[in-house]
Write a protein that holds these residues in place. Structure first.
Motif, PDB file in Angstrom:
ATOM      1  N   HIS A 169       0.880  -1.179   0.000  1.00 45.65           N
ATOM      2  CA  HIS A 169       0.000   0.000   0.000  1.00 45.65           C
ATOM      3  C   HIS A 169       0.914   1.224   0.000  1.00 45.65           C
ATOM      4  CE1 HIS A 169      -3.352   2.614   1.137  1.00 45.65           C
ATOM      5  NE2 HIS A 169      -2.613   3.076   2.144  1.00 45.65           N
ATOM      6  N   HIS A 221       1.625   5.511  -0.397  1.00 39.70           N
ATOM      7  CA  HIS A 221       1.336   6.954  -0.421  1.00 39.70           C
ATOM      8  C   HIS A 221       2.557   7.635  -1.026  1.00 39.70           C
ATOM      9  CE1 HIS A 221      -2.109   7.375   2.572  1.00 39.70           C
ATOM     10  NE2 HIS A 221      -1.802   6.088   2.647  1.00 39.70           N
ATOM     11  N   GLY A 242      -5.483   8.938  -0.988  1.00 40.15           N
ATOM     12  CA  GLY A 242      -5.099  10.134  -0.227  1.00 40.15           C
ATOM     13  C   GLY A 242      -4.009  10.932  -0.931  1.00 40.15           C
ATOM     14  N   SER A 265      -7.271   2.308  -2.161  1.00 39.10           N
ATOM     15  CA  SER A 265      -8.086   2.484  -0.957  1.00 39.10           C
ATOM     16  C   SER A 265      -9.325   3.298  -1.314  1.00 39.10           C
ATOM     17  CB  SER A 265      -7.289   3.211   0.127  1.00 39.10           C
ATOM     18  OG  SER A 265      -6.934   4.508  -0.299  1.00 39.10           O
ATOM     19  N   TRP A 315      -8.020  11.132  13.775  1.00 38.80           N
ATOM     20  CA  TRP A 315      -7.597  10.362  14.949  1.00 38.80           C
ATOM     21  C   TRP A 315      -6.199  10.777  15.397  1.00 38.80           C
ATOM     22  CZ3 TRP A 315      -8.745   8.847  10.096  1.00 38.80           C
ATOM     23  CH2 TRP A 315      -7.683   8.457   9.278  1.00 38.80           C
ATOM     24  N   GLU A 358     -12.045   0.985   3.019  1.00 37.19           N
ATOM     25  CA  GLU A 358     -11.484   1.297   4.342  1.00 37.19           C
ATOM     26  C   GLU A 358     -12.645   1.656   5.273  1.00 37.19           C
ATOM     27  OE1 GLU A 358      -8.034   1.134   4.455  1.00 37.19           O
ATOM     28  OE2 GLU A 358      -7.986   0.833   2.293  1.00 37.19           O
ATOM     29  N   TYR A 399     -13.802   2.485   9.066  1.00 38.37           N
ATOM     30  CA  TYR A 399     -13.259   2.992  10.339  1.00 38.37           C
ATOM     31  C   TYR A 399     -14.240   2.844  11.485  1.00 38.37           C
ATOM     32  CZ  TYR A 399      -9.793   5.359   7.366  1.00 38.37           C
ATOM     33  OH  TYR A 399      -8.798   5.643   6.463  1.00 38.37           O
ATOM     34  N   VAL A 413     -10.087  -0.552   9.623  1.00 41.18           N
ATOM     35  CA  VAL A 413      -9.015   0.356  10.037  1.00 41.18           C
ATOM     36  C   VAL A 413      -9.311   0.749  11.481  1.00 41.18           C
ATOM     37  CG1 VAL A 413      -7.740   2.445   9.432  1.00 41.18           C
ATOM     38  CG2 VAL A 413      -8.961   1.201   7.651  1.00 41.18           C
ATOM     39  N   VAL A 423      -8.482   2.499  14.191  1.00 42.11           N
ATOM     40  CA  VAL A 423      -7.635   3.628  14.612  1.00 42.11           C
ATOM     41  C   VAL A 423      -7.792   4.007  16.082  1.00 42.11           C
ATOM     42  CG1 VAL A 423      -7.399   4.698  12.334  1.00 42.11           C
ATOM     43  CG2 VAL A 423      -9.371   5.289  13.756  1.00 42.11           C
ATOM     44  N   ARG A 467      -2.645  -6.163   7.745  1.00 42.24           N
ATOM     45  CA  ARG A 467      -1.770  -5.128   7.193  1.00 42.24           C
ATOM     46  C   ARG A 467      -0.838  -4.665   8.300  1.00 42.24           C
ATOM     47  NH1 ARG A 467      -3.624   0.801   4.802  1.00 42.24           N
ATOM     48  NH2 ARG A 467      -2.734   1.899   6.579  1.00 42.24           N
ATOM     49  N   GLU A 515       3.140   2.961   7.964  1.00 41.54           N
ATOM     50  CA  GLU A 515       1.970   3.854   7.947  1.00 41.54           C
ATOM     51  C   GLU A 515       1.193   3.745   9.263  1.00 41.54           C
ATOM     52  OE1 GLU A 515      -0.168   3.902   4.300  1.00 41.54           O
ATOM     53  OE2 GLU A 515      -1.959   4.764   5.203  1.00 41.54           O
TER      54      GLU A 515
END
Ligand code: KMH
Ligand code: ZN
Length: 285
Positions: free
Chosen positions: A46, A48, A86, A113, A122, A155, A157, A183, A185, A234, A238
């Motif tokens: 994954h 970014h 993102g 994603s 968060w 994704e 949350y 995810v 978080v 995962r 990150e």
């Protein structure tokens, strides 16, 4: 079912050299981290875009940097590439995010994603307190991915976002089976615990595939829970930069190896990229 290990190698939007000296910055460093992670058992990476100067989230259009990553990775190793939606939000209006996501569907990756709802941040972030993902945005971006033949990683949350996943199927925007990333978080979203996860699993059909990621010291315990419950995992910078309390992971591969070793003890075979493609219903690019 074999275990898909995703390595989120770049540090994403929140993690840079400030958090750990081992976070990659340049294209070569990112590719090196991918190679090490695949060697250790990751079948999905994954990505970014990171600023090559300091490893922070890239402040301009992230797509040229991401294109370089994808090209360089494809030249060196077989792995499923999952690119974030993102990047490029700071200082730009939502129309620009929309254009960047549409353009991003043409980088040569198999997955992307797709954040399934709006959530308060968060952790501290330059865009402010809300991670904005309205239903019209989600539906549009799902359509861009579908039209480009890219499989979204949904994704999720919080539990309400599972309903939004079902709605995409009901509206015939996405076809089942979906692939969900829970995810976890904490703070503004799912608490990273087994009760929250099992409740969530009750809300999705057994035909969907799913994975878990959690932050910091919650990463490895929640990966353990996912492995026991038949899901995928995962790991990576990150989400977490520590191998254990007080000890940095020197590479994302250290974290991949840690979960791969646990999987071995649990007699859960680790998927290679071709098995991961079969499980996720992807074609080799
Ligand atoms: N950074 C993670 C908490 C994305 O890239 O679009 C969530 C994530 C989403 O990986
Ligand atoms: Zn990400």
């Amino acid at each position: 079912m074999s275990l898909i290990i995703t390595a989120a190698v770049t540090g994403g939007e929140y993690v840079s050299r400030v958090e750990s000296p081992y976070v990659p910055r340049t294209v070569d460093e990112v590719v090196e981290e991918v190679l090490r992670s695949v060697e250790a058992g990751a079948s999905v990476v994954h990505l970014h875009a990171k600023n090559p100067e300091n490893g922070e989230a890239y402040s301009g259009d992230p797509n040229p940097v991401l294109r370089e990553y994808v090209k360089a990775i494809r030249e060196k190793v077989d792995v499923v590439i999952n690119v974030t939606t993102g990047g490029g939000r700071v200082g730009n209006p939502p129309e620009v995010w929309d254009r960047l996501v549409k353009e991003k569907c043409g980088l040569g990756q198999e997955m992307m994603s797709l954040n399934m709802g709006t959530i308060n941040r968060w952790a501290e972030h330059p865009t402010g307190e809300v991670f904005l993902n309205t239903v019209p945005m989600i539906e549009r971006w799902a359509g861009y991915m579908r039209d480009a033949g890219i499989k979204p990683e949904h994704e999720v949350y919080d539990t309400g976002m599972i309903n939004t996943c079902h709605a995409l199927v009901q509206k015939k925007i996405m076809r089942e089976p979906l692939h969900i990333q829970f995810v976890m978080v904490g703070r503004t979203g799912f608490l990273p615990n087994i009760k929250a996860l099992t409740y969530s699993l009750d809300q999705i059909p057994p035909t969907w595939t799913w994975s878990v990621c959690a932050l910091g010291r919650n990463e490895i315990p929640m990966c353990n829970a996912a492995m026991l419950l038949g899901g995928h995992v995962r790991v990576g910078f990150e989400d977490n930069v520590f191998l254990r309390k007080g000890e940095y992971a020197k590479s994302n591969a250290d974290l991949v190896r840690k979960v791969a070793n646990i999987a071995k003890e649990l007699e859960r075979p680790v998927a290679d990229p071709s098995e991961a493609r079969k499980i996720l219903g992807l074609k080799k690019p």
